[in-house]
Motif scaffolding. Structure first.
Motif, short mmCIF file in Angstrom:
data_model
loop_
_atom_site.label_atom_id
_atom_site.label_comp_id
_atom_site.label_asym_id
_atom_site.label_seq_id
_atom_site.Cartn_x
_atom_site.Cartn_y
_atom_site.Cartn_z
N THR A 98 0.86 -1.18 0.00
CA THR A 98 0.00 0.00 0.00
C THR A 98 0.90 1.23 0.00
O THR A 98 2.11 1.14 0.28
N THR A 132 -3.11 -17.06 -2.99
CA THR A 132 -3.50 -15.78 -2.42
C THR A 132 -2.54 -14.66 -2.82
O THR A 132 -1.32 -14.83 -2.75
N LEU A 158 -1.02 -11.17 -1.73
CA LEU A 158 -0.77 -10.51 -0.46
C LEU A 158 -0.44 -9.04 -0.68
O LEU A 158 0.33 -8.70 -1.58
N THR A 159 -1.01 -8.18 0.14
CA THR A 159 -0.68 -6.76 0.13
C THR A 159 -0.18 -6.39 1.51
O THR A 159 -0.89 -6.59 2.50
N ASP A 162 0.45 -3.87 4.30
CA ASP A 162 -0.10 -2.59 4.73
C ASP A 162 0.50 -2.25 6.09
O ASP A 162 1.24 -3.05 6.67
N ILE A 165 -0.74 -8.09 6.74
CA ILE A 165 -1.05 -8.59 5.40
C ILE A 165 -2.54 -8.48 5.15
O ILE A 165 -3.35 -8.88 5.98
N ARG A 166 -2.88 -7.92 4.01
CA ARG A 166 -4.25 -7.96 3.51
C ARG A 166 -4.20 -8.93 2.33
O ARG A 166 -3.28 -8.87 1.52
N SER A 167 -5.16 -9.82 2.25
CA SER A 167 -5.07 -10.86 1.23
C SER A 167 -6.36 -11.02 0.46
O SER A 167 -7.44 -10.63 0.93
N ARG A 168 -6.20 -11.58 -0.73
CA ARG A 168 -7.35 -11.96 -1.55
C ARG A 168 -6.94 -13.17 -2.37
O ARG A 168 -5.77 -13.35 -2.71
#
Length: 123
Positions: A8, A83, A85-86, A88, A109-112
């Motif tokens: 981010t 996944t 990973l971002t 932040d 970690i923010r994930s999708r």
């Protein structure tokens, strides 16, 4: 090109500051106890990468001469391989082992989940 890990803007800003203090950096995500769910940021080379670690990618931050490597233990990678990973940053106390701890913030970690198309591009 599909990447496994990204940053981010807030994380990029903090990484520029931390690089000024500590020099080139790296991340490792272990998945173990003691803040193992948080990515740990170290001066590059201070954490020994082993044969069981997976290199997810290099994070490029504008203004930094060297990309920041992101590694994960192989056992954790088995859970997260589908996944994106971002990295932040949020307010709060991080681990004492990670270089951001004295700053009053912590990386997280923010994930999708990857789409089928993205995952196919990863090879």
């Amino acid at each position: 090109m599909v990447e496994r890990v990204a940053l981010t803007e807030a994380a990029e800003e903090l990484l520029r500051k931390l690089t000024d203090i500590h020099g080139p950096l790296m991340f490792h995500q272990s998945g173990g106890c003691c803040d193992g769910s948080a990515p740990m940021c170290y001066p590059d080379g201070d954490f020994t990468i082993g044969g069981q670690d997976v290199h997810l990618g290099d994070l490029t931050v504008e203004g930094l001469a060297k990309p920041i490597g992101f590694y994960m233990s192989a056992s954790q990678y088995q859970y997260w391989k589908h996944t994106h990973l971002t990295v932040d940053v949020v307010k709060g106390r991080g681990s004492g082992f990670s270089v951001e701890a004295p700053e009053g913030v912590r990386f997280l970690i923010r994930s999708r989940i990857f789409t089928d198309e993205e995952y196919a591009q990863l090879g």
